[in-house]
Design a protein around this motif. Structure first.
Motif, mmCIF file in Angstrom:
data_model
loop_
_atom_site.group_PDB
_atom_site.id
_atom_site.type_symbol
_atom_site.label_atom_id
_atom_site.label_comp_id
_atom_site.label_asym_id
_atom_site.label_seq_id
_atom_site.Cartn_x
_atom_site.Cartn_y
_atom_site.Cartn_z
ATOM 1 N N ASP A 39 0.871 -1.165 0.000
ATOM 2 C CA ASP A 39 0.000 0.000 0.000
ATOM 3 C C ASP A 39 0.914 1.223 0.000
ATOM 4 N N ARG A 40 0.359 2.402 0.162
ATOM 5 C CA ARG A 40 1.184 3.604 0.060
ATOM 6 C C ARG A 40 2.173 3.728 1.221
ATOM 7 N N GLN A 41 1.754 3.348 2.426
ATOM 8 C CA GLN A 41 2.672 3.445 3.566
ATOM 9 C C GLN A 41 3.835 2.473 3.419
ATOM 10 N N ARG A 42 3.522 1.193 3.124
ATOM 11 C CA ARG A 42 4.584 0.190 3.031
ATOM 12 C C ARG A 42 5.468 0.456 1.823
ATOM 13 N N ALA A 43 4.893 0.995 0.745
ATOM 14 C CA ALA A 43 5.698 1.340 -0.425
ATOM 15 C C ALA A 43 6.680 2.458 -0.094
ATOM 16 N N ALA A 44 6.223 3.462 0.673
ATOM 17 C CA ALA A 44 7.110 4.559 1.059
ATOM 18 C C ALA A 44 8.261 4.043 1.920
ATOM 19 N N GLU A 45 7.966 3.111 2.814
ATOM 20 C CA GLU A 45 9.015 2.527 3.654
ATOM 21 C C GLU A 45 10.061 1.804 2.818
ATOM 22 N N ALA A 46 9.597 1.140 1.744
ATOM 23 C CA ALA A 46 10.498 0.353 0.906
ATOM 24 C C ALA A 46 11.091 1.155 -0.246
ATOM 25 N N GLY A 47 10.654 2.392 -0.421
ATOM 26 C CA GLY A 47 11.164 3.210 -1.502
ATOM 27 C C GLY A 47 10.663 2.804 -2.873
ATOM 28 N N VAL A 48 9.436 2.269 -2.936
ATOM 29 C CA VAL A 48 8.846 1.846 -4.202
ATOM 30 C C VAL A 48 7.446 2.447 -4.320
#
Length: 482
Positions: free
Chosen positions: A297-306
């Motif tokens: 999702d947007r939060q986990r993507a931001a954490e992973a840089g994707v």
């Protein structure tokens, strides 16, 4: 309605508040039967509006089923009040920008608005085809329509529908299973499913007990669906991956080259966008054995840089963004070569063909042990097994170690001994303790079916799609006696 709530936030809180709104209509119609009679027919239809609001660095979420003007205003006011009381939210990923949908979800109006009589007809066909055996199960239809809007200008809508049937036939305490999901109710044939369940029940009587140990197995799609569900929930989600609780290693050859796993939400009964408004798309999780992608999702993507893959959900706080009904590609597909080269077998029959891989399932003489009728796809896999087990279903599966995805559970609704390429003696249920990725590791997959079957999810309208699969080993740690 979604746009109305966004406008209310703008008027009440001012332009510095960020808002995203989901407005959905969901309907579940369920016809249940037990002791070969329909005993319950229920329909539940709900309109829900959910607001997530970010204000002054704080985030709050509220929802309502009261969709009048007063109800929507009350939703905005109490969500604003909650946001002012919440602690700062450093994980806020911002709003999804405007983006077009990548496609539409399956929709069939006849399924979406199917009558109780239409579901009952399939139940009657199932019961009649069972030939006097006691039956139980359900036939369900679902529909979902929704719209999303946010204050960044993203606005999308969609709808989907699905049907499923799940039933057992019972004789002498032995259950036979048939289960199938479809985007159209017309694709569910109660008679075919009833005959399949009854055949399995009759073939499962007088089971013998075998010692625990490692056995070569052929898993039918009903069992493979459990493997896919656990891989999805505990392995391919961004939360588990970011927290180092997942087995997944991007770029590593973790699976047999015959294994290709795809999460294609547009091919299952889900809206074509997630609850953050991100359009859904096909996500290749594993390609020819190599782990390629994790869902975000947007939060986990931001954490992973994707970027988000469109997997935000209402349960993401707990489960994280997980795949929505994965598909194991069958043998013969461009991305999944079959290790036994059966994709080019000119004698391989279609998914509706049947052939007995053991004795006559009706019993042809004293002392003969009946084997179940299996489709030609499964029979082809069975024919290569010198000694192993045919497994219909798994249940009560629980994860013991998420990092290696070691799972314990039980077999259910039919186990048979395979000897010299033929299915014969029924076997009593086992407990197993098995790492699912290890069972699919390089060299461990000995064959895939050429045809897939959709298996309904227990809690949602989505489905898991898989062919039968032949595995070199499955670790059974206990039998019926302990």
């Amino acid at each position: 309605m979604a746009g109305q709530v966004v406008e209310l936030v703008r008027r009440i809180a001012g332009g510095h508040a960020q808002a995203e709104v989901n407005a959905t209509h969901s309907a579940l119609a369920l016809t249940r039967f037990a002791n070969s009679y329909i005993h319950q027919n229920v329909t539940e239809a709900t309109d829900t509006v959910t607001l997530r609001l970010h204000l002054d660095g704080r985030t709050a979420t509220g929802s309502t089923t009261v969709t009048s003007d007063d109800g929507l205003r009350a939703l905005v006011e109490r969500t604003l009040a909650a946001a002012r009381l919440c602690p700062p939210d450093p994980t806020w990923p911002g709003l999804a920008p405007p983006a077009p949908l990548g496609g539409t979800a399956p929709w069939d109006g006849a399924t979406a608005y199917a009558s109780p009589d239409e579901r009952a007809q399939r139940v009657r066909a199932f019961v009649d085809a069972a030939g006097g055996l006691t039956t139980a199960g359900y036939c369900r239809t679902t529909r979902l329509s929704g719209a999303f809007a946010n204050s960044a200008g993203q606005a999308v809508s969609g709808r989907t529908a699905a049907a499923a049937m799940d039933g057992i036939a019972r004789i002498d305490g032995v259950d036979g299973l048939a289960r199938l999901a479809a985007p159209r109710l017309a694709e569910l044939d109660g008679a075919v499913l009833g005959r399949r369940a009854a055949d399995k029940a009759r073939a499962g009587t007088a089971p013998v007990e075998l010692p625990p140990g490692r056995y070569e197995v052929v898993l039918e799609p009903t069992a493979v669906a459990d493997v896919l569900q656990n891989l999805a929930r505990y392995g391919f989600g961004g939360k588990a991956y970011n927290e180092r609780q997942s087995f997944a290693v991007l770029g590593a050859e973790q699976f047999d080259p015959s294994v290709t796993l795809v999460d294609d939400a547009l091919a299952t009964a889900a809206l074509p966008f997630d609850i953050e408004g991100t359009p859904r798309r096909s996500v290749p999780l594993v390609s020819r054995g190599v782990t390629r992608t994790i869902t975000h999702d947007r939060q986990r993507a931001a954490e992973a840089g994707v970027e988000s893959t469109g997997h935000a959900s209402a349960t993401a706080r707990y489960w994280g963004p997980i795949p929505l009904g994965m598909r194991l590609e069958p043998a013969g597909s461009p991305d999944s070569p079959d290790p036994d080269s059966a994709a080019t077998d000119p004698t391989a029959a279609g998914p509706n063909a049947t052939g007995s891989t053991g004795a006559d399932p009706t019993g042809s003489g004293p002392g003969e042990v009946p084997g179940p009728v299996v489709d030609a796809d499964t029979a082809r896999l069975v024919s290569g097994v010198r000694r192993g087990l045919l497994i219909t279903d798994f249940w009560y599966t629980r994860v013991l170690d998420p990092r290696t995805l070691v799972v314990t559970g039980l077999t259910r609704n039919g186990v048979w001994l395979i000897e010299d390429g033929e299915v014969g003696t029924a076997v009593r249920d086992f407990r197993f303790t098995q790492s699912y990725p290890q069972a699919l590791a390089p060299g461990a997959v000995l064959g895939l079916g050429r045809h897939t079957a959709r298996q309904p999810d227990s809690w949602d309208s989505i489905w898991w799609t898989a062919p039968p699969i032949r595995l070199a080993a499955w670790n059974f740690t206990g039998g019926a006696s302990g």
